[in-house]
Scaffold this motif. Structure first.
Motif, mmCIF file in Angstrom:
data_model
loop_
_atom_site.group_PDB
_atom_site.id
_atom_site.type_symbol
_atom_site.label_atom_id
_atom_site.label_comp_id
_atom_site.label_asym_id
_atom_site.label_seq_id
_atom_site.Cartn_x
_atom_site.Cartn_y
_atom_site.Cartn_z
ATOM 1 N N VAL A 100 -88.303 -41.630 43.256
ATOM 2 C CA VAL A 100 -88.638 -42.862 44.441
ATOM 3 C C VAL A 100 -89.788 -43.244 44.397
ATOM 4 O O VAL A 100 -90.162 -44.367 44.423
ATOM 5 N N PRO A 192 -90.793 -47.272 50.771
ATOM 6 C CA PRO A 192 -90.855 -46.060 49.786
ATOM 7 C C PRO A 192 -92.256 -45.738 49.549
ATOM 8 O O PRO A 192 -92.837 -45.172 48.634
ATOM 9 N N ILE A 197 -91.666 -40.742 52.368
ATOM 10 C CA ILE A 197 -90.932 -40.174 51.343
ATOM 11 C C ILE A 197 -90.970 -38.438 51.159
ATOM 12 O O ILE A 197 -89.920 -37.826 51.075
ATOM 13 N N PRO A 300 -81.513 -44.274 47.403
ATOM 14 C CA PRO A 300 -82.808 -44.821 47.189
ATOM 15 C C PRO A 300 -83.170 -44.999 45.759
ATOM 16 O O PRO A 300 -83.636 -45.804 45.113
ATOM 17 N N PHE A 301 -82.445 -44.110 44.943
ATOM 18 C CA PHE A 301 -82.535 -44.208 43.489
ATOM 19 C C PHE A 301 -81.965 -45.658 42.985
ATOM 20 O O PHE A 301 -82.825 -46.500 42.161
ATOM 21 N N LEU A 304 -84.103 -48.894 44.567
ATOM 22 C CA LEU A 304 -85.368 -49.200 44.091
ATOM 23 C C LEU A 304 -85.216 -49.374 42.669
ATOM 24 O O LEU A 304 -86.223 -50.237 42.165
#
Length: 479
Positions: A100, A192, A197, A300-301, A304
């Protein structure tokens, strides 16, 4: 204790916590029988960590690893078990954080080199008008610091503050404090960026809740610590452009910059996808295809990665950059990110060592017996570390490691973990002073004395942290 299906890491951590201090865990660790000795080992480790970072100026990554090993040895863990805890803590944390933070860094760097930051600033200034330029600066900082590191964003935008000051004759703080407040709020509260995070991963919080609560706490914090406080402090400190700073042009040259709508869309895309994932999982049935789809694209992977790819195309190759140039920008972005990633991983090792040694069980039970609510407790721990050693990142990681056992002991999950992330971030924001690099960055660029920096920057940071805590406590009454 019930854990959501998605929180496998929390399940693993919970299984490692011995039910009674002194018993061997399922991995064969040998723990000391004396709970007091366990607590003294943890306290000594924290004091040693502060000494290594503050007095010996040892890098936080090495300091955290060293302290983790010493805690393992002093609590009587097997040598093989100590090494396994280092591997588990580092690997379990970095599997998420490295991905991230790395993607976020590349995304932010593309925004920086393409002129996207300048476009945001110039458009917002034009739309708000000079009379409301304070608000334009606050909103600019709030948006820019989502993908761009705070110090980088400040250095990019400070010429605009100089230009506004020269044009209006007002104090630099009239425009600078709102900008700094916007930058500091999202830097602390909204992924992020690395701080939230890291904390979210260490305590198992859902990023959707962190973003949602971060925005709810961040907006009033930015307003109070930014335009409102900026207007007040500018009347008491008349800061002019320092003689040693080169004067900028009066206005940003927006010729050839990417469009405002494009920049805004790329910044907000991953945040919206992550929040939709969280909301859909809370209001729709698990077998609903919408939930399944959003769980994938809103992770999130994936979110982003999409934003980063879009920045490569629309801010890079579509604007005349070669693929080689784009690759160079992305590679350059990983240099500062690498340091943050490693420090966060070492924080994961420290947390894991506390849990595996049995210290976490004793600490968790002790904090659970406290009359303080977990949100306030998280804030106070983070504040204490922040004031003593200065680094917000180290304060957040240390507080998260210490709070993890309490979270397991109380069985906390869901939205409240998002609030604990905000509380930790708030504590790591307050009372910035001479041991914080941000203090000196503002001191030099605004040409302030140390006393003036304390009255402006330090008070602004403290207001952000206190408002963030207040909002977290209020939301905590309902969730």
């Amino acid at each position: 204790m019930h854990f959501p299906k998605s929180d496998a890491k929390a399940q693993r951590d919970h299984r490692r916590i011995p039910l009674v201090a002194g018993r061997a865990s399922n991995r064969g660790f040998v723990h000391m029988d004396n709970a007091t000795t366990l607590l003294l080992s943890a306290l000594g480790g924290i004091i040693l960590l502060l000494y290594l970072v503050m007095r010996l100026r040892l890098h936080a990554f090495v300091a955290l690893l060293t302290v983790s090993l010493i805690v393992g040895l002093t609590t009587g863990m097997d040598l093989d078990a100590i090494l396994q805890s280092v591997q588990d803590g580092m690997g379990g944390t970095l599997g998420f954080v490295a991905t991230v933070v790395g993607l976020g860094a590349m995304f932010g760097k593309m925004l920086e080199v393409s002129g996207g930051v300048d476009r945001l600033a110039s458009t917002l200034l034009n739309r708000f008008g000079e009379n409301r330029s304070q608000w334009a600066m606050g909103v600019t900082g709030f948006l820019v610091a989502i993908p761009v590191f705070l110090d980088v964003a400040f250095i990019i935008l400070v010429p605009l503050i100089y230009a506004l000051t020269r044009r209006t004759g007002r104090s630099l703080l009239y425009y600078g404090i709102p900008l700094l407040a916007g930058l500091a709020v999202t830097h602390s509260f909204i992924p992020p960026t690395p701080g939230p995070i890291a904390v979210a991963e260490l305590i198992g919080a859902d990023l959707g809740y962190v973003i949602l609560f971060g925005a709810m706490a961040g907006l009033p914090a930015m307003i109070i610590a930014g335009p409102i406080f900026g207007r007040y402090i500018a009347k008491h400190i008349d800061a002019g452009i320092p003689d040693y700073m080169e004067l900028p042009k009066d206005e940003i040259d927006s010729t050839g910059l990417p469009s405002f709508k494009l920049i805004l869309a790329i910044i907000l895309l991953p945040l919206v996808l992550i929040v939709l994932n969280t909301v859909s999982g809370a209001v729709l049935a698990d077998d609903n295809p919408i939930v399944t789809t959003l769980a994938f694209v809103g992770h999130p992977f994936v979110a982003l990665t999409l934003a980063t790819l879009l920045s490569f195309v629309f801010l890079g190759t579509r604007r005349g950059m070669s693929r080689e140039n784009v690759m160079e920008v992305a590679t350059k972005a990983l240099e500062p990110a690498g340091i943050i990633i490693l420090v966060t991983g070492a924080g994961g090792v420290f947390k894991q060592m506390l849990i595996d040694s049995g210290v976490g069980d004793v600490m968790g039970q002790m904090m659970a017996d406290s009359a303080l609510p977990p949100i306030l407790l998280a804030f106070l721990i983070s504040t204490a570390v922040r004031v003593v050693q200065g680094s917000a990142t180290v304060a957040m990681i240390t507080a998260a490691g210490l709070m993890a056992p309490l979270i397991s002991t109380l069985g906390l999950e869901g939205p409240v973990l998002g609030l604990i992330v905000i509380a930790i971030a708030s504590g790591a924001t307050v009372l910035s002073h001479v041991n914080d690099s941000g203090f000196w960055l503002v001191n030099r660029y605004f040409g302030l004395t140390e006393a003036q920096t304390l009255k402006s920057w330090t008070v602004m940071e403290t207001l952000i942290g206190l408002v963030g805590l207040a909002v977290a406590l209020i939301i905590g009454l309902f969730v």
